[in-house]
Scaffold this active site. Structure first.
Site, PDB file in Angstrom:
ATOM      1  N   GLY A  14       0.839  -1.207   0.000  1.00  0.00           N
ATOM      2  CA  GLY A  14       0.000   0.000   0.000  1.00  0.00           C
ATOM      3  C   GLY A  14       0.866   1.245   0.000  1.00  0.00           C
ATOM      4  O   GLY A  14       0.445   2.319   0.419  1.00  0.00           O
ATOM      5  N   ASP A  63      -1.328  -7.498  -6.108  1.00  0.00           N
ATOM      6  CA  ASP A  63      -2.526  -7.586  -5.274  1.00  0.00           C
ATOM      7  C   ASP A  63      -2.115  -8.436  -4.076  1.00  0.00           C
ATOM      8  O   ASP A  63      -1.785  -9.619  -4.235  1.00  0.00           O
ATOM      9  CB  ASP A  63      -3.655  -8.260  -6.071  1.00  0.00           C
ATOM     10  CG  ASP A  63      -4.894  -8.490  -5.220  1.00  0.00           C
ATOM     11  OD1 ASP A  63      -4.847  -8.306  -3.989  1.00  0.00           O
ATOM     12  OD2 ASP A  63      -5.929  -8.876  -5.811  1.00  0.00           O
ATOM     13  N   TYR A 155     -14.717  -5.230   7.956  1.00  0.00           N
ATOM     14  CA  TYR A 155     -13.436  -4.512   8.082  1.00  0.00           C
ATOM     15  C   TYR A 155     -12.880  -4.655   9.503  1.00  0.00           C
ATOM     16  O   TYR A 155     -11.697  -4.973   9.691  1.00  0.00           O
ATOM     17  CB  TYR A 155     -13.668  -3.038   7.739  1.00  0.00           C
ATOM     18  CG  TYR A 155     -12.448  -2.154   7.888  1.00  0.00           C
ATOM     19  CD1 TYR A 155     -11.491  -2.072   6.877  1.00  0.00           C
ATOM     20  CD2 TYR A 155     -12.253  -1.385   9.046  1.00  0.00           C
ATOM     21  CE1 TYR A 155     -10.381  -1.253   7.013  1.00  0.00           C
ATOM     22  CE2 TYR A 155     -11.146  -0.565   9.183  1.00  0.00           C
ATOM     23  CZ  TYR A 155     -10.212  -0.504   8.163  1.00  0.00           C
ATOM     24  OH  TYR A 155      -9.109   0.316   8.311  1.00  0.00           O
ATOM     25  N   LYS A 159      -9.369  -6.378  10.831  1.00  0.00           N
ATOM     26  CA  LYS A 159      -8.314  -5.628  11.517  1.00  0.00           C
ATOM     27  C   LYS A 159      -8.070  -6.160  12.931  1.00  0.00           C
ATOM     28  O   LYS A 159      -6.939  -6.130  13.436  1.00  0.00           O
ATOM     29  CB  LYS A 159      -8.670  -4.140  11.552  1.00  0.00           C
ATOM     30  CG  LYS A 159      -8.651  -3.480  10.173  1.00  0.00           C
ATOM     31  CD  LYS A 159      -7.271  -3.520   9.541  1.00  0.00           C
ATOM     32  CE  LYS A 159      -7.171  -2.673   8.288  1.00  0.00           C
ATOM     33  NZ  LYS A 159      -5.817  -2.649   7.725  1.00  0.00           N
TER      34      LYS A 159
END
Ligand code: NAP
Length: 252
Positions: A14, A63, A155, A159
């Site tokens: 990222g 990816d 999400y 996490k």
């Protein structure tokens, strides 16, 4: 004994945007050779900028949810720069959806990027660190995993899993000279955050949330980069398995 990067090879996923970009730029400034892993051409732009600023960088389009592409990417990094010593997993995909509207496909994709992507990158890079008897891994999780967040169950679950993954891996890799920590950011002013603000997902918006933060500002990607810059140093070698809040006092 505070030194680290010293030409060591850092992989930042990222790394083309937001937190990852700030970390990549900072580690390069501190003397690491940095591989910027990201989905597409943006990785090249980030890498070019680091080089224009006098750093050593290379772009790799990947990816993180695709193991074969990660194995290829790490191979390219080894060929160009050498064994991987530092890994920062910042690639992430957010999602805002009422629980009852989350499809199995959306659940799988978020988990594939945020959790399995972190696994793939660690799995591919750790052998170099074991061989060297030294390594640093920083996994970017989320403060939403500490306090929960409505409309983000997929999400938040991904996490929170990164936090557990980090603790377990730290115990296993401690004897190898490798530290593994997680930083759970909250409200960092990044493209992801501004995108979500524009879509109306952040209630009254970033500035409002910043005004409620004890230090009275939104976090900057550079705040996370500064924490990573410390954690990669030799003198941070006794810090492992930790969840290190860089949040202006929002979660204590
Ligand atoms: P960002 O600006 O959107 O940067 C994330 C980068 O990861 C983007 O370049 C994105 O590419 C890339 N990426 C997404 N999926 C990928 C994949 N499958 N493989 C490789 N790269 C991929 O976001 P950010 O705010 O810096 O967030 C960085 C990390 O911090 C994320 O893990 C996020 O969940 C976490 N975080 C951020 C905040 C915050 O307040 N910003 C709070 C808590 C946690 P595209 O742009 O092409 O999708």
């Amino acid at each position: 004994m505070s030194a680290a990067p010293d030409g060591r090879v850092a992989v930042v996923t990222g790394g083309a945007s937001g937190i990852g970009l700030a970390v990549a730029e900072r580690l390069a400034r501190d003397g690491a050779q940095v591989a910027v892993l990201d989905l597409d051409a943006a990785a090249r732009a980030a890498s070019d900028k680091i080089e224009a600023d006098g750093g050593a960088a290379m772009p790799v389009a990947v990816d993180v949810g695709d193991r074969a592409s990660i194995d290829r990417a790490m191979g390219d990094v080894r060929s160009r720069f050498g064994p991987i010593a530092i890994l920062v997993n910042s690639a992430g995909k957010e999602g805002f959806r009422r629980f009852l509207n989350i499809t199995a496909g959306e659940w799988d994709r978020i988990l594939a990027v945020n959790l399995t992507g972190t696994f793939h990158c660690c799995r591919a890079a750790v052998p170099d660190m074991v061989e060297a008897g030294w390594g640093r891994i920083m996994n970017i999780s989320s403060s939403s995993a500490q306090g929960g967040q409505p409309f983000m169950t997929h999400y938040v679950a991904s996490k929170a899993a990164v936090i557990g993954f980090t603790k377990a891996l730290a115990l296993e890799l401690g004897p190898e000279g490798i530290t593994v920590n997680t930083i759970p950011p909250g409200f960092i002013d990044t493209p992801m955050t501004r995108r979500n603000e524009q879509r109306g997902f952040l209630g009254p918006g970033v500035d409002h949330h910043a005004s409620l933060t004890p230090v009275r500002r939104a976090a900057r990607p550079e705040d996370i980069a500064a924490a990573c810059a410390f954690l990669v140093r030799d003198e941070a070698g006794f810090i492992t398995g930790q969840t290190i809040g860089v949040n202006g006092g929002r979660n204590t």
